[in-house]
Design an enzyme around this catalytic site. Structure first.
Site, short mmCIF file in Angstrom:
data_model
loop_
_atom_site.label_atom_id
_atom_site.label_comp_id
_atom_site.label_asym_id
_atom_site.label_seq_id
_atom_site.Cartn_x
_atom_site.Cartn_y
_atom_site.Cartn_z
N ASP A 71 17.50 19.95 49.46
CA ASP A 71 18.03 21.46 50.06
C ASP A 71 18.58 22.31 48.99
OD1 ASP A 71 19.89 19.11 50.26
OD2 ASP A 71 21.05 20.72 51.48
N THR A 131 20.68 22.50 56.80
CA THR A 131 21.41 21.66 57.52
C THR A 131 20.13 20.37 57.92
OG1 THR A 131 20.61 22.98 59.60
CG2 THR A 131 22.72 23.10 58.71
N HIS A 151 21.93 22.16 46.67
CA HIS A 151 22.40 20.75 46.90
C HIS A 151 21.37 19.83 46.08
CE1 HIS A 151 23.53 17.39 49.78
NE2 HIS A 151 24.24 17.23 48.52
N GLU A 169 26.38 26.00 54.43
CA GLU A 169 24.99 25.26 55.13
C GLU A 169 24.47 26.38 55.77
OE1 GLU A 169 23.90 22.18 55.23
OE2 GLU A 169 25.71 21.09 54.66
N HIS A 183 22.92 24.68 50.81
CA HIS A 183 22.25 23.75 51.62
C HIS A 183 21.52 24.20 52.73
CE1 HIS A 183 25.70 20.39 50.34
NE2 HIS A 183 26.34 21.69 50.18
#
Length: 312
Positions: free
Chosen positions: A193, A82, A183, A145, A80
């Site tokens: 993302d 953030t 993601h 992340e 991902h």
């Protein structure tokens, strides 16, 4: 009678005070430990709780515990960005109960790695999504992340730390190369993302994710070339292409024909094609990156045709 305070007690109190003062997340760490303790109690219940009343009626008189078991292992890694302004903001987000979101790892712009949850616990990072036939991504995956606002490029030191972490996870849990995804791959209708600057090709070269063979047979293009005519041979594509995109000229090259339809190829890779335009866009975000839209050009079709066979 006066109470005396022993030296060990004073030392313990001072240690606790210093620890709390030096770690701004001391209070949330205590909450973390408390939750682990509660979950541990649940795992230790013998016999384990029955799944439901109906099933209880069929249970044998004696519970028998097998001697052959261990903890479940993750089999997917979801990457991902953030979409926040700093590591500090994301750490706060992940330590507030009301946000209901978390990840196993957070990697900062300068390469610092925060391991926020044991790999064997279920983090809340994927949300509603699907990859292949798996519709409970959080239960099978590790969430990573990357501190990035969603538009900027990822720093070299951040990617270097990510690669080191991926090497460790792949070795530890024997995660297949094809199971390192983004993601947006699992939630194409909701997420975008990691952003289009993410170096998926580099990751694939190191063994984390798959990539297509280059150069694509019969087609060469520059990074800014948008003149390649689109494929219009399949019903699925006609749904997602504009009228102007369907126009061809007598001198246009022959359209690229896939071995299977785009929808089938995307599904083989792992995409949920319920919303085909969204699946195409997610595919292009991962593998094309220069033109992230729901139109498949001849070049995109060559990529797709080459790539889906690697996932078979």
């Amino acid at each position: 009678m006066k109470k005396t305070i022993t030296l060990p007690l004073v030392t313990a109190i001072l240690f606790l005070m210093v620890s709390c003062a030096s770690n701004p997340y001391g209070s949330t760490n205590r909450m973390h430990k408390k939750q682990i303790k509660e979950l541990s109690k649940e795992l230790k219940l013998l016999p384990p709780p029955a799944p439901g009343t109906a099933a209880m009626l069929k249970y044998a008189d004696n519970w028998v515990g097998t001697t052959n078991f261990n903890l479940r292992r993750p089999n997917l890694v979801i990457i991902h960005h953030t979409a926040q302004d700093s590591v500090g903001q994301t750490l706060k987000t992940f330590t507030l109960e009301r946000t209901q979101v978390s990840a196993h790892y957070l990697i900062g712009r300068h390469g610092e790695v925060y391991h926020m949850l044991n790999d064997l616990y279920r983090a809340w990072h994927g949300g509603s999504g699907q990859w292949g036939s798996n519709t409970d991504i959080n239960s099978a995956s590790i969430g990573i992340e990357l501190d990035n606002n969603g538009f900027e490029e990822f720093s070299p030191v951040q990617i270097a730390s990510l690669l080191e972490l991926l090497e460790d996870l792949k070795t530890k849990y024997k995660i297949p190369a094809a199971n390192f995804i983004g993601h947006s791959d699992i939630a194409p209708t909701r997420k975008n993302d990691p952003n289009r600057t993410f170096p998926w090709k580099l990751l694939a070269k190191e063994g984390y994710g798959l990539w297509y063979d280059e150069p694509i047979i019969g087609i060469e293009r520059s990074i800014d070339d948008s003149s390649i005519s689109p494929q219009i041979a399949t019903p699925e594509l006609n749904m997602v292409m504009s009228d102007s995109a369907k126009a061809t000229t007598p001198t246009a090259p022959a359209p690229v024909l896939l071995d299977v339809s785009p929808a089938v190829a995307l599904k083989i890779i792992g995409y949920d094609v319920t919303d085909l335009p969204a699946a195409i866009k997610a595919f292009k975000l991962h593998f094309i990156q220069t033109e992230v839209d729901s139109i498949l050009t001849d070049y995109d079709l060559e990529v797709l045709n080459n790539l889906y066979k690697k996932y078979l």
